[in-house]
Scaffold this active site. Structure first.
Site, PDB file in Angstrom:
ATOM      1  N   TYR A  95       0.833  18.064  25.763  1.00 40.46           N
ATOM      2  CA  TYR A  95       1.565  17.252  26.733  1.00 40.46           C
ATOM      3  C   TYR A  95       1.293  17.637  28.184  1.00 40.46           C
ATOM      4  O   TYR A  95       1.179  16.751  29.040  1.00 40.46           O
ATOM      5  CB  TYR A  95       3.064  17.295  26.425  1.00 40.46           C
ATOM      6  CG  TYR A  95       3.460  16.336  25.326  1.00 40.46           C
ATOM      7  CD1 TYR A  95       3.803  15.024  25.620  1.00 40.46           C
ATOM      8  CD2 TYR A  95       3.478  16.739  23.994  1.00 40.46           C
ATOM      9  CE1 TYR A  95       4.166  14.140  24.614  1.00 40.46           C
ATOM     10  CE2 TYR A  95       3.827  15.868  22.991  1.00 40.46           C
ATOM     11  CZ  TYR A  95       4.180  14.564  23.302  1.00 40.46           C
ATOM     12  OH  TYR A  95       4.522  13.688  22.307  1.00 40.46           O
ATOM     13  N   GLU A 137       9.463  14.963  17.617  1.00 35.39           N
ATOM     14  CA  GLU A 137       8.330  15.292  16.749  1.00 35.39           C
ATOM     15  C   GLU A 137       8.550  16.607  16.015  1.00 35.39           C
ATOM     16  O   GLU A 137       8.150  16.749  14.855  1.00 35.39           O
ATOM     17  CB  GLU A 137       7.052  15.318  17.587  1.00 35.39           C
ATOM     18  CG  GLU A 137       6.632  13.920  18.038  1.00 35.39           C
ATOM     19  CD  GLU A 137       5.777  13.903  19.288  1.00 35.39           C
ATOM     20  OE1 GLU A 137       5.189  14.947  19.626  1.00 35.39           O
ATOM     21  OE2 GLU A 137       5.697  12.832  19.926  1.00 35.39           O
TER      22      GLU A 137
END
Length: 387
Positions: A95, A137
C-alpha cells in the site's frame, strides 16, 4: 474520519480530480510498474492495456473521497475490493508503494495546482482508504486460514470436460495433500498461470458446482478478442495447454456475493458464462433446500454455447426460462424479457453476466417493484465498481 482541514481541501479540489482521474491513473500505473515490475503479476494486463483498470481505480478513489465528505455509501464497494485483493494476495506493505506513486501521479497531471496542502489532503484520503482495506483484508485472510505467503496452492486437474463452444470445465484436486476449502455458492477462486512469455497472470473464475465435495470445479470460457483486441491470455492458455494431470495454482475462495441464506424465494438470472455461479447455487439448493422456491433464467447467444446445459436444466426444476438470441428452437427467441419472468413475492434476485446485461435487467427489476437491496450481483474485473 477526514480531518476538517483536509475535508475543506478535498471538497474544493474533488471536481478537478474527478475530471482528471483517468489521466491520473493512466500516469500512475506505468510509473509504479517501472519502479516495481514485480507488481505486474498482481494485475490483469489485458485490463491494463484496454484502460479498464485505470478507470476502475479512478472510480474507487473518487467514490471514497465523496464518501468521506458526505457519507455516500461505500461499504459494498470496499468489501468487493477487499475480497478481490485477498484472492490475489495483496500485501499490506504494498500500500505505501501504491500511495507514493498515486500522489506522484496527481502532482504530475495537475502540476502547480497540487500545493503541499492539496497533496497532504489527498494523501490523507488515500491512507484512510488503505487502512480500512488492510483491516478488512486481514480479517478475510484470517477467515480463510491463509496469508499472502501461503495463498497459492498447487491443484491437479482431475478432469477436463468440454462443456460448450469455447467453454471448458476443470475439476481440481489439491496436489499438496491439503484440505479442500469450504466455500459459499456464488464465490470464486483466483487461478494463476505462467504464460509462455514468462509472466505470471491471475484470473478469477466462479466455482461452478455446489460446495461440500472433495474437489473444486471451475468453468472457463475462452475470451475472443474483438475490434482488434487480443484474445484473453489466461483463458487461451487454459484452453490450449492445460489437460488432465496438469497442475495450476489456485487461491482460496473469495467473493462477497454468495447465495443468500433463509427460505425466501430465489430468482437466478444469468447470461453467457455468468451461468457458472448459478449452477453452484442450484446444486446447493437442490441438496439442502429442495422445497425452496427457485426461478432460474438464462440467456445465451445460441444453444451450442449454453454451458452446463443438461446439469442446469436438471437442477433448476420446472420454473426455468431460457432465451437464445439466435432463436434456437428449444428456447425463447431474442433477449431476456424481464416482464415475462415470474417474480415470487419477497424474492431475492441474483444476477451474473455482462455488465450491460445486469444493468438492464436490474433496472427492469426495479421498475417491477423489486427492492434494490434484494438484487445481488457479482462483476469480475474493473467493472465491479459500476453501480
Amino acid at each position: 474520519m477526514l480531518s476538517a482541514a483536509s475535508a475543506a481541501v478535498v471538497r474544493a479540489t474533488l471536481p478537478v480530480v474527478r475530471d482528471h482521474a483517468a489521466e491520473i491513473t493512466a500516469e500512475f500505473y506505468p510509473s509504479m510498474f517501472a519502479a516495481h515490475p514485480e507488481l505486474l503479476n498482481l494485475f490483469n494486463q489485458g485490463n491494463q492495456a484496454s484502460g479498464k483498470q485505470q478507470l476502475a481505480l479512478a472510480a474507487a478513489v473518487v467514490a471514497y473521497a465523496q464518501h468521506l465528505l458526505d457519507g455516500t455509501p461505500f461499504g459494498p464497494i470496499a468489501e468487493r475490493i477487499a475480497h478481490k485483493h485477498v484472492s490475489l494476495g495483496v500485501r499490506p506493505e504494498q500500500y505505501p508503494i501504491v500511495g507514493r506513486h498515486l500522489i506522484g501521479a496527481v502532482a504530475a497531471v495537475l502540476g502547480d495546482a497540487v500545493t503541499p496542502e492539496v497533496a497532504a489532503a489527498w494523501d490523507e484520503v488515500y491512507w484512510l482508504f488503505a487502512v480500512s482495506l488492510i483491516a478488512a483484508e486481514a480479517r478475510l485472510f484470517q477467515t480463510a486460514g491463509v496469508t499472502p505467503d501461503t495463498l497459492w496452492r498447487p491443484w491437479r486437474v482431475a478432469k477436463r470436460a468440454e462443456e460448450a463452444a469455447d467453454t471448458v470445465s476443470f475439476t481440481l484436486l489439491p496436489d499438496d495433500g491439503g484440505p479442500v476449502p469450504a466455500f459459499e455458492p456464488g464465490q470464486y477462486v483466483s487461478v494463476a498461470v505462467d504464460l509462455p512469455d514468462g509472466q505470471r497472470q491471475p484470473r478469477q473464475y466462479s466455482l461452478s458446482q455446489a460446495p461440500g465435495r472433495d474437489e473444486l470445479r471451475i468453468t472457463v470460457r475462452r475470451v475472443r478478442g474483438v475490434d482488434g483486441a487480443p484474445d484473453g491470455a489466461v483463458s487461451s492458455f487454459l484452453h490450449d495447454h492445460v489437460r488432465a494431470d496438469d497442475t495450476v495454482l489456485v487461491g482460496p475462495p473469495a467473493g462477497e456475493v454468495a447465495l443468500q441464506p433463509g427460505d425466501r424465494p430465489v430468482v437466478l438470472i444469468s447470461a453467457g458464462i455468468g451461468i457458472t455461479p448459478m449452477v453452484s447455487m442450484l446444486g446447493h439448493l437442490s441438496a439442502t433446500q429442495p422445497r425452496r422456491t427457485v426461478v432460474a433464467v438464462h440467456a445465451e447467444i445460441s444453444a451450442d454455447r449454453h454451458a452446463h446445459r443438461e446439469e442446469y436444466v436438471r437442477l433448476a426444476g420446472p420454473q426455468q426460462m431460457t432465451w437464445y438470441e439466435n432463436g434456437d428452437g428449444d428456447g425463447r427467441s431474442g433477449r431476456v424479457d424481464v416482464d415475462a419472468i415470474p417474480l415470487p413475492a419477497d424474492a431475492i434476485v441474483h444476477l451474473c453476466g455482462p455488465i450491460t446485461f445486469m444493468r438492464d435487467v436490474r433496472a427492469a427489476l426495479l421498475r417491477r417493484g423489486v427492492s434494490a437491496d434484494d438484487v445481488h450481483y457479482e462483476v469480475f474485473g474493473p467493472g465491479m465498481l459500476e453501480r
